[in-house]
Design a protein around this motif. Sequence first.
Motif, PDB file in Angstrom:
ATOM      1  N   TYR A 118       0.919  -1.337  -0.014  1.00 54.69           N
ATOM      2  CA  TYR A 118      -0.032  -0.074   0.101  1.00 54.69           C
ATOM      3  C   TYR A 118       0.789   1.165   0.249  1.00 54.69           C
ATOM      4  O   TYR A 118       1.808   1.344   0.725  1.00 54.69           O
ATOM      5  N   HIS A 119       0.466   2.171  -0.758  1.00 58.39           N
ATOM      6  CA  HIS A 119       1.560   3.551  -0.859  1.00 58.39           C
ATOM      7  C   HIS A 119       0.304   4.630  -0.399  1.00 58.39           C
ATOM      8  O   HIS A 119      -0.665   4.741  -0.565  1.00 58.39           O
ATOM      9  N   TYR A 120       1.097   5.377   0.372  1.00 63.73           N
ATOM     10  CA  TYR A 120       0.483   6.528   1.202  1.00 63.73           C
ATOM     11  C   TYR A 120      -0.337   7.392   0.295  1.00 63.73           C
ATOM     12  O   TYR A 120      -0.296   7.636  -1.054  1.00 63.73           O
ATOM     13  N   GLY A 121      -1.722   7.713   0.824  1.00 65.37           N
ATOM     14  CA  GLY A 121      -2.565   8.402  -0.004  1.00 65.37           C
ATOM     15  C   GLY A 121      -3.481   7.570  -0.975  1.00 65.37           C
ATOM     16  O   GLY A 121      -4.001   8.056  -1.778  1.00 65.37           O
ATOM     17  N   SER A 122      -3.286   6.152  -0.895  1.00 67.65           N
ATOM     18  CA  SER A 122      -4.110   5.277  -1.988  1.00 67.65           C
ATOM     19  C   SER A 122      -3.718   5.573  -3.277  1.00 67.65           C
ATOM     20  O   SER A 122      -4.062   5.651  -4.200  1.00 67.65           O
ATOM     21  N   GLU A 146      -6.145   9.439   6.053  1.00 68.51           N
ATOM     22  CA  GLU A 146      -4.611   9.544   5.993  1.00 68.51           C
ATOM     23  C   GLU A 146      -4.407  10.557   7.231  1.00 68.51           C
ATOM     24  O   GLU A 146      -5.212  11.531   7.380  1.00 68.51           O
ATOM     25  N   PRO A 147      -3.272  10.647   7.876  1.00 66.81           N
ATOM     26  CA  PRO A 147      -2.377   9.491   7.772  1.00 66.81           C
ATOM     27  C   PRO A 147      -2.571   8.246   8.581  1.00 66.81           C
ATOM     28  O   PRO A 147      -1.533   7.346   8.514  1.00 66.81           O
ATOM     29  N   ARG A 182      -4.500   6.005   8.201  1.00 65.15           N
ATOM     30  CA  ARG A 182      -4.685   4.817   7.202  1.00 65.15           C
ATOM     31  C   ARG A 182      -3.481   3.970   6.876  1.00 65.15           C
ATOM     32  O   ARG A 182      -3.215   2.834   6.996  1.00 65.15           O
ATOM     33  N   TRP A 183      -2.344   4.867   6.698  1.00 68.58           N
ATOM     34  CA  TRP A 183      -1.118   4.443   6.076  1.00 68.58           C
ATOM     35  C   TRP A 183      -0.413   3.743   7.382  1.00 68.58           C
ATOM     36  O   TRP A 183       0.205   2.553   7.281  1.00 68.58           O
ATOM     37  N   LYS A 185       0.450  -0.316   7.870  1.00 75.83           N
ATOM     38  CA  LYS A 185       1.875  -0.655   7.827  1.00 75.83           C
ATOM     39  C   LYS A 185       2.008  -1.370   9.304  1.00 75.83           C
ATOM     40  O   LYS A 185       2.797  -2.706   9.268  1.00 75.83           O
TER      41      LYS A 185
END
Length: 462
Positions: A312-316, A422-423, A425-426, A430
Amino acid sequence: MHPSLQDSVRTSYWLDDQVRPAPLPPLVGAAEADLVVVGGGYTGLWTALLARERFPEKSVLLLEAGQCGDQASGRNGGFASASLTHGFGNGLERWPSELDALDRLGAENLREIGATIERLGIDCDWRLSGELAVATQPHQVEELHELSATLAEHGVAHSVLDQVATRARLDSPTYLGGLALPDETALLEPARLAWGLRAACLEAGVVIHEGSRVTSLQRASTSLRLTTDAGWVRAGQVALATNAFPSLLRRLRLMTVPVYDYVLITEPLSGAQLASIGWGGREGVGDSANLFHYYRLTRDNRILWGGYDAVYHYGSKISPVLETSGRTHDLLAAQFFETFPQLEGLRFTHRWAGVIDTCTRFSAFFGTAYGGSVAYALGYTGLGVAATRFGAQVMLDHLAGEITERTKLEMVRTKPLPFPPEPFRWAGIKAMTASLEASDAHGGRRNLFLRSMDRLGFGFDS
């Protein structure tokens, strides 16, 4: 770079096919249809095809931002699971009272897909292969025995295999045991299935415009208006089938997240190489870890090897740049030869990655908007090859206002918990990934974070 990857190309093996159809022209100007389907993957293609069969008096138009089948539907592992619930265990945990009905509907759905492929003459190497779950850690052997007891209570055909029997089916020094499910999985060539469904849609009278990204969905008097980069459509009803990509309904933006799945495929195995591992049953295989691998043979005896990392990458964030992670492909290559050391020297010809959608309950969810004129299905979490057909039927039930066995299911009537913004979610994803990796490394023990998420029904998977 791992030596086995030196000559590999960065494209999906399934899409790198000479039978790939030419693109269809984009929508330019105005159009009108009774039903507009947004998205040309499996969900959208099944919806369009079944709509024409079920409601032949309705006009159907499908809009696809790229080319039909180019995203997850054309680059997955080609496992068509009968499960509608992301596996028996997840279904039992979330919908125990209706699991038998869900399993029956899933088995019927899988049979109907096979019958459709045969009727339409789609050349996608459809094979009812079954699936083999393998244990590579002692605690996984215990978990497979526990699962076996539950499967037996529900009358699910299966067999538990000890280490010798497992390695007799497919020989890896990492295997400690296994569980064979002969009726739960079919294998296929995913892009060819998508292209076959696309051809069937065109034959059935569906109008398809590729290269037609939908930028907005709005109410317009008594109809709906969809705007694309070069045109617009007036629609009586809309079925949304965009899955991993941002939904046209803002309310769904936190319901799924896009994650990147990574895959390798080998050159064809020689007769001696294939004999060194066995695999006479040609089952689809998955290991039993939290961070799991899935693998299978192709019709020309290549091994497809994927999974483990769900990134998963930050901010979808979704971008082609994110599909080229050398780290993950190197890791997968190393893990492949740990599993099959007797194949040392085999090379990979293709490596690829792409985005899929996941939701917190791991299986699809459904709903409507705009007073029932819009239906959606998304959140398949990597097991949508077969389940998308069921999702298409649910959407058509909703749009027709019909109460069916499908629409009465708790699974269909309820929604998963959303992901946080976010943040958080990220950070949460993780923490979840790190905890799952730690669980695999420590005998399957789930830490306080995982146990808390279990109680909330909140998960992350691919």
